[in-house]
Design a protein around this motif. Structure first.
Motif, PDB file in Angstrom:
ATOM      1  N   GLU A  58      39.198  41.676  42.304  1.00 23.73           N
ATOM      2  CA  GLU A  58      38.412  41.176  41.541  1.00 23.73           C
ATOM      3  C   GLU A  58      36.847  40.301  42.340  1.00 23.73           C
ATOM      4  OE1 GLU A  58      40.157  37.482  39.864  1.00 23.73           O
ATOM      5  OE2 GLU A  58      41.340  38.395  38.346  1.00 23.73           O
TER       6      GLU A  58
ATOM      7  N   ALA B  48      35.181  43.890  42.445  1.00 21.39           N
ATOM      8  CA  ALA B  48      34.715  44.095  41.774  1.00 21.39           C
ATOM      9  C   ALA B  48      33.704  43.235  41.197  1.00 21.39           C
ATOM     10  CB  ALA B  48      35.617  43.767  40.364  1.00 21.39           C
TER      11      ALA B  48
ATOM     12  N   GLU C 189      39.366  46.789  38.240  1.00 19.63           N
ATOM     13  CA  GLU C 189      39.858  45.718  37.147  1.00 19.63           C
ATOM     14  C   GLU C 189      41.093  46.388  36.743  1.00 19.63           C
ATOM     15  OE1 GLU C 189      36.467  45.784  34.648  1.00 19.63           O
ATOM     16  OE2 GLU C 189      35.601  45.020  35.696  1.00 19.63           O
TER      17      GLU C 189
END
Length: 160
Positions: free
Chosen positions: A116, A119, A149
């Protein structure tokens, strides 16, 4: 990150190339950090989910290893040197390595957070590349966003 001695004229200003290369360097640093963490967890995972996690971690770190070259080569194509030392990566990375070997559940949680975080960093770099009208970098970052993701989703699903 020093510019090349050669004059580069690819339709992106030197200022924009520099800004994009810096953002890509952050993506590279976080990618390498997450690669190393994932590979470490592959080696050290234990417990009832060993085989599943061992194989999943290998799939993910193998893909990341191959992506490192693409990211670094894009930085070079923009006329800058890619960071390549632990010291440089530590300064640029947002992802921090654990100080001890976590249990299998903690490994998965850390990898969700790492994917995450990567990303988010890639999305910031994408925005910078898009403002510079740098389609090759934007394309590379779109691919990285899709992968991280998806990785986060797959890992998160193991925790449900």
């Amino acid at each position: 990150m020093s510019p090349s001695a050669l004059n580069i004229d690819i339709g992106i200003s030197a200022t924009d190339r520099s800004a994009v290369a810096l953002e890509l360097s952050r993506v590279l640093a976080d990618s390498y950090t997450l690669y190393l963490m994932t590979h470490n967890f592959h080696w050290n995972v234990t417990g009832p989910m060993f085989k599943t996690l061992h194989e999943l971690f290998m799939t993910q770190y193998t893909e990341m290893w191959q992506a490192l070259d693409d990211i670094a080569e894009r930085i070079r194509a923009l006329g800058y040197y890619a960071p390549g030392t632990y010291a440089e990566f530590e300064k640029l990375a947002t992802i921090k390595q654990p100080s001890k070997v976590p249990n299998a559940t903690e490994m998965v949680e850390l990898l969700v957070k790492g994917n995450e975080a990567l990303a988010r960093v890639a999305r910031t770099a994408f925005d910078r590349a898009d403002k510079a009208d740098d389609q090759p970098t934007a394309d590379l970052l779109t691919q990285r966003l899709d992968i991280h993701e998806k990785n986060a989703w797959m890992l998160r699903s193991l925790l449900a």
